[in-house]
Scaffold this motif. Structure first.
Motif, PDB file in Angstrom:
ATOM      1  N   ILE A   1       4.652   9.403  -8.045  1.00  0.00           N
ATOM      2  CA  ILE A   1       4.787   8.516  -9.014  1.00  0.00           C
ATOM      3  C   ILE A   1       4.234   8.746 -10.341  1.00  0.00           C
ATOM      4  CG2 ILE A   1       4.385   6.087  -9.658  1.00  0.00           C
ATOM      5  CD1 ILE A   1       5.175   5.602  -6.522  1.00  0.00           C
TER       6      ILE A   1
ATOM      7  N   ARG B   1      -1.478   8.627  -0.480  1.00  0.00           N
ATOM      8  CA  ARG B   1      -1.804   9.372  -1.766  1.00  0.00           C
ATOM      9  C   ARG B   1      -0.733  10.253  -2.002  1.00  0.00           C
ATOM     10  NH1 ARG B   1      -7.039  12.537  -0.459  1.00  0.00           N
ATOM     11  NH2 ARG B   1      -7.898  10.820  -1.326  1.00  0.00           N
TER      12      ARG B   1
ATOM     13  N   SER C   1      -1.710  15.729  -5.253  1.00  0.00           N
ATOM     14  CA  SER C   1      -2.486  15.039  -4.295  1.00  0.00           C
ATOM     15  C   SER C   1      -4.113  15.495  -4.385  1.00  0.00           C
ATOM     16  CB  SER C   1      -2.098  15.231  -2.936  1.00  0.00           C
ATOM     17  OG  SER C   1      -0.864  14.502  -2.551  1.00  0.00           O
TER      18      SER C   1
ATOM     19  N   ARG D   1      -0.896  -1.178  -4.713  1.00  0.00           N
ATOM     20  CA  ARG D   1      -0.118  -1.142  -5.837  1.00  0.00           C
ATOM     21  C   ARG D   1      -0.448  -1.887  -6.935  1.00  0.00           C
ATOM     22  NH1 ARG D   1       4.517   1.450  -4.480  1.00  0.00           N
ATOM     23  NH2 ARG D   1       4.945   1.619  -2.204  1.00  0.00           N
TER      24      ARG D   1
ATOM     25  N   GLU E   1       2.520   9.740  -2.199  1.00  0.00           N
ATOM     26  CA  GLU E   1       3.453   9.087  -2.851  1.00  0.00           C
ATOM     27  C   GLU E   1       3.080   8.644  -4.292  1.00  0.00           C
ATOM     28  OE1 GLU E   1       5.535   4.656  -2.664  1.00  0.00           O
ATOM     29  OE2 GLU E   1       4.689   5.317  -0.914  1.00  0.00           O
ATOM     30  N   LEU E   2       1.744   8.048  -4.298  1.00  0.00           N
ATOM     31  CA  LEU E   2       1.084   7.798  -5.756  1.00  0.00           C
ATOM     32  C   LEU E   2       1.093   9.279  -6.725  1.00  0.00           C
ATOM     33  CD1 LEU E   2      -0.162   6.093  -7.840  1.00  0.00           C
ATOM     34  CD2 LEU E   2      -2.434   6.597  -6.685  1.00  0.00           C
TER      35      LEU E   2
ATOM     36  N   TRP F   1       0.731  -1.253   0.058  1.00  0.00           N
ATOM     37  CA  TRP F   1      -0.015   0.125  -0.057  1.00  0.00           C
ATOM     38  C   TRP F   1       0.771   1.270  -0.118  1.00  0.00           C
ATOM     39  CZ3 TRP F   1      -5.233  -0.665  -0.431  1.00  0.00           C
ATOM     40  CH2 TRP F   1      -5.743  -1.771   0.008  1.00  0.00           C
ATOM     41  N   MET F   2       0.268   2.253  -0.481  1.00  0.00           N
ATOM     42  CA  MET F   2       1.254   3.578  -0.555  1.00  0.00           C
ATOM     43  C   MET F   2       0.127   4.618  -0.309  1.00  0.00           C
ATOM     44  SD  MET F   2       2.010   4.154  -4.695  1.00  0.00           S
ATOM     45  CE  MET F   2       1.217   2.642  -5.333  1.00  0.00           C
TER      46      MET F   2
ATOM     47  N   CYS G   1      -9.089   3.245  -4.002  1.00  0.00           N
ATOM     48  CA  CYS G   1      -8.316   3.448  -2.683  1.00  0.00           C
ATOM     49  C   CYS G   1      -9.139   2.876  -1.346  1.00  0.00           C
ATOM     50  CB  CYS G   1      -7.911   4.941  -2.618  1.00  0.00           C
ATOM     51  SG  CYS G   1      -9.353   5.959  -2.453  1.00  0.00           S
TER      52      CYS G   1
ATOM     53  N   TYR H   1      -3.482   3.660  -1.412  1.00  0.00           N
ATOM     54  CA  TYR H   1      -3.714   2.804  -2.748  1.00  0.00           C
ATOM     55  C   TYR H   1      -2.875   1.561  -2.686  1.00  0.00           C
ATOM     56  CZ  TYR H   1      -5.589   7.381  -4.236  1.00  0.00           C
ATOM     57  OH  TYR H   1      -6.313   8.621  -4.140  1.00  0.00           O
TER      58      TYR H   1
ATOM     59  N   VAL I   1      -3.528  -0.022  -8.425  1.00  0.00           N
ATOM     60  CA  VAL I   1      -3.117   1.106  -9.373  1.00  0.00           C
ATOM     61  C   VAL I   1      -2.726   0.613 -10.779  1.00  0.00           C
ATOM     62  CG1 VAL I   1      -1.305   3.113  -9.495  1.00  0.00           C
ATOM     63  CG2 VAL I   1      -2.630   2.654  -7.340  1.00  0.00           C
ATOM     64  N   LYS I   2      -1.824  -0.655 -10.707  1.00  0.00           N
ATOM     65  CA  LYS I   2      -1.182  -1.055 -12.135  1.00  0.00           C
ATOM     66  C   LYS I   2      -2.583  -1.506 -12.760  1.00  0.00           C
ATOM     67  CE  LYS I   2       3.044  -2.599 -10.036  1.00  0.00           C
ATOM     68  NZ  LYS I   2       3.893  -4.083  -9.968  1.00  0.00           N
TER      69      LYS I   2
END
Length: 79
Positions: free
Chosen positions: A25, A19, A30, A56, A21-22, A16-17, A45, A54, A59-60
């Motif tokens: 990326i 907001r 945000s 990972r 961080e995403l 998990w990451m 999320c 989120y 998200v992919k």
């Protein structure tokens, strides 16, 4: 089971990451992710209190879905 300095079991949130961080990326703010969440057009999320996370893999999957959405209409209109 060992615990990290955050007090959570080791490895529990590895997939998990947050907001912010995403956002870094994928190159959006945000606030944009927050707006997408409200409109239900962004990656899926979860919320833990005020914290938004989120997964990972999700998200992919969402990114791949966006790619196929873009490819679909072009393929149909290119006759």
């Amino acid at each position: 089971m060992t615990e990290q300095t955050t007090g959570t079991p080791e490895g529990l949130l590895d997939d998990w990451m947050p907001r912010q961080e995403l956002a870094g990326i994928i190159g959006v703010s945000s606030d944009t992710l927050k707006r997408w969440e409200t409109r239900r057009i962004g990656p899926p999320c979860i919320r833990i209190g005020r914290k938004v996370l989120y997964r990972r893999g999700a998200v992919k999957d969402w990114l791949l879905e966006q790619e196929s959405r873009k490819a679909g209409p072009r393929a149909r209109s290119a006759r």
